[in-house]
Design a protein around this motif. Structure first.
Motif, short mmCIF file in Angstrom:
data_model
loop_
_atom_site.label_atom_id
_atom_site.label_comp_id
_atom_site.label_asym_id
_atom_site.label_seq_id
_atom_site.Cartn_x
_atom_site.Cartn_y
_atom_site.Cartn_z
N GLY A 37 0.85 -1.19 0.00
CA GLY A 37 0.00 0.00 0.00
C GLY A 37 0.88 1.23 0.00
N PRO A 38 0.29 2.40 -0.15
CA PRO A 38 1.07 3.65 -0.18
C PRO A 38 1.64 3.98 1.18
CG PRO A 38 -1.28 4.13 -0.19
CD PRO A 38 -1.16 2.65 -0.32
N CYS A 41 -0.09 3.74 5.04
CA CYS A 41 -1.30 2.91 4.96
C CYS A 41 -1.43 1.94 6.13
CB CYS A 41 -1.34 2.13 3.65
SG CYS A 41 -0.14 0.78 3.55
N HIS A 193 5.95 -0.90 -0.67
CA HIS A 193 5.03 0.03 -1.32
C HIS A 193 5.03 -0.20 -2.83
CE1 HIS A 193 8.94 2.02 -1.72
NE2 HIS A 193 8.44 2.52 -2.84
N ASN A 209 -5.02 0.58 2.69
CA ASN A 209 -5.07 2.01 2.43
C ASN A 209 -5.66 2.69 3.66
OD1 ASN A 209 -4.84 4.44 0.92
ND2 ASN A 209 -7.02 4.36 0.43
N GLU A 210 -4.93 3.67 4.19
CA GLU A 210 -5.36 4.44 5.37
C GLU A 210 -5.75 3.52 6.53
OE1 GLU A 210 -8.38 7.11 3.97
OE2 GLU A 210 -6.92 8.43 3.00
N GLN A 214 -8.12 -3.44 2.15
CA GLN A 214 -8.99 -3.29 0.99
C GLN A 214 -9.35 -4.63 0.35
OE1 GLN A 214 -10.03 -0.01 0.09
NE2 GLN A 214 -9.05 0.37 2.07
N PHE A 230 -9.68 1.61 -5.50
CA PHE A 230 -8.34 1.78 -4.97
C PHE A 230 -7.45 0.62 -5.41
CE2 PHE A 230 -4.98 0.91 -1.97
CZ PHE A 230 -4.33 2.13 -1.95
N PHE A 234 -4.22 0.80 -7.85
CA PHE A 234 -2.92 0.63 -7.21
C PHE A 234 -2.11 -0.50 -7.85
CE2 PHE A 234 0.07 -0.70 -3.93
CZ PHE A 234 0.61 0.52 -3.56
#
Length: 366
Positions: A37-38, A41, A193, A209-210, A214, A230, A234
Motif C-alpha cells: 500500500g502507499p 497505509c 510500497h 489504504n489508510e 482493501q 483503490f 494501485f
C-alpha cells in the motif's frame, strides 16, 4: 515454522491517530504474504506489531497457537530484515552472521553450522571475511537476510528490504528472496510500497489504504477482479484506465458510457445488469484491453505521447477531458497529435459503483 493470525488487531497512537483499523486475517504456515500500500497505509505498523516493536491497542495477535500481544520481541521467535541492512560496520560477514547466535549462547559448532548454511544458501561463502564497506548494496542486503536466516525463526519479517537498491539489484535480490522462500518453506511477511514486488513475490497480497484492508487474494486474482477502485488503480503498471459517466444500452444489447463532457465511449457487448442503465458508474479497462481497432465499436482518441520500452509501447491518449493509456506491441502508429482508432475488449471491463468505488457484478458475470 508457524502461522500468524490477526484477530481484530487495531493500533491507535496517543494522539488519537488510528494507524490500523481492526485487521483480521491469517498467514498460513510456510506462506509468503506481502503487505502492500502507499506510505502511511499501516503496513509497516502491522509488521512492527508482529515483531513486538509496536504495542497492540486492541485485538489478538497469535504466532502459531500462542497469543503474543504481551510477549517481548526477543521471545517471539521472529527475525526481521530492515531496509537499511543494519550491519555492524566493523565486523566481517561471518561475524555479522554469528553475532546474534553468540548472544543467545549457542555453542561454537552450532554457530558455525548455521553461518555456513546461510552463506551457502545466499552465495556468501567467498565473502565471509569481507567488511560491509567492501560490498555492494545487493551483497549487504544478502548478509542482512543471512543474519535473519541463521536464527532459524518461526517467522521472517521483511520491511521494504529492497528500497535502497537500484532497479537491476532489486530484481536480482527479489529473485533470491523468492528462491530462498521456496527452499526453506518458511513463513514470511514482506512489506513493500512497490506493487511490482508485491505481484512477483507474494503468494497472497494484503492491500491496505489508510489503515484499512482493501482486499486479500492471490496476485492475479487482485489484478483480474479488484474489489474496489483503490485496488484497481494501485495494482498494475500502467494503472487501470477509469472512465466515469452514465451507462446506456440499446435494444440490441450494445452498451456505451456517456462521460461528463458528453463524450460517448462504446462498450460493445459488455455484460451489464439492467439496473445499471442510466446510473453513474466508473468503468475500468486495463491498458492491454484497450487496443487499436477499426469498424464497429471503435472510437477516435488523440495521441499525446508514445513511450517505446522495448518489447511493448505505452501510448498516451486524450478523449475529450479523459486521459487514457494503452499497452501495445511495437508497431507503426499515427504521429503525436493525430487520432488513433481504438476499442475496448467488452469481456475485460470492470464496473464499479461511482459513489462507493466498490466493484459491482452483472448476474452471470465472471
Amino acid at each position: 515454522m508457524a502461522k500468524v493470525s490477526f484477530e481484530g488487531v487495531r493500533k491507535v497512537y496517543d494522539n488519537g491517530q488510528v494507524a490500523v483499523h481492526g485487521a483480521s486475517f491469517e498467514i498460513a504456515d510456510g506462506e509468503l504474504m506481502v503487505l502492500v500500500g502507499p506510505s502511511g497505509c499501516g503496513k509497516s505498523t502491522l509488521l512492527r506489531m508482529v515483531a513486538g516493536l509496536e504495542d497492540i491497542s486492541a485485538g489478538t495477535l497469535r504466532i502459531g497457537d500462542r497469543v503474543v500481544n504481551d510477549v517481548a520481541p526477543k521471545d517471539r521467535d521472529i527475525a526481521m530484515v530492515f531496509q537499511n541492512y543494519a550491519l555492524y560496520p566493523h565486523m566481517t560477514v561471518a561475524e555479522n552472521l554469528a553475532f546474534g547466535l553468540k548472544l543467545r549462547g549457542h555453542d561454537k559448532a552450532e554457530v558455525q553450522r548455521r553461518v555456513q548454511g546461510a552463506a551457502d544458501a545466499l552465495g556468501l561463502t567467498t565473502m565471509l571475511d569481507k567488511l560491509p564497506r567492501a560490498m555492494s548494496g545487493g551483497q549487504r542486503q544478502r548478509v542482512a537476510l543471512g543474519r535473519a536466516l541463521v536464527r532459524e525463526p518461526e517467522v521472517f519479517l521483511l520491511d521494504e528490504p529492497l528500497s535502497n537498491l537500484d532497479a537491476k539489484l532489486r530484481h536480482t535480490v527479489r529473485t533470491e528472496i523468492a528462491q530462498l522462500h521456496r527452499k526453506l518453506g518458511s513463513t514470511m511477511i514482506y512489506v513493500t510500497h512497490d506493487q511490482v514486488e508485491a505481484m512477483t513475490l507474494g503468494q497472497r497480497i494484503v492491500v491496505l489504504n489508510e489503515g484499512v484492508i482493501q482486499q486479500i487474494d492471490t496476485p492475479m486474482a487482485l489484478y483480474d477482479r479488484p474489489a474496489n477502485l483503490f485496488v484497481a488503480g494501485f495494482l498494475g503498471s500502467p494503472a487501470m484506465n477509469v472512465l466515469r459517466g452514465v451507462l446506456h444500452q440499446d435494444a440490441q444489447g450494445a452498451a456505451w458510457l456517456r462521460l461528463g463532457d458528453g463524450t460517448e465511449v462504446p462498450l460493445g457487448a459488455a455484460m451489464v445488469a439492467p439496473e445499471w442503465v442510466g446510473r453513474d458508474l466508473a468503468v475500468g479497462v486495463r491498458p492491454e484491453h484497450l487496443q487499436p481497432a477499426t469498424g464497429e465499436g471503435a472510437f477516435a482518441a488523440r495521441i499525446e505521447g508514445i513511450e517505446p520500452v522495448g518489447n511493448e509501447m505505452f501510448v498516451n491518449l486524450r478523449l475529450g477531458a479523459q486521459a487514457l493509456v494503452i499497452r501495445v506491441a511495437p508497431q507503426a502508429l499515427p504521429q503525436v497529435g493525430q487520432e488513433l482508432q481504438v476499442a475496448v475488449r467488452p469481456s475485460a471491463l470492470h464496473f464499479f459503483d461511482a459513489a462507493s468505488g466498490n466493484r459491482i457484478e452483472a448476474h452471470g458475470a465472471g
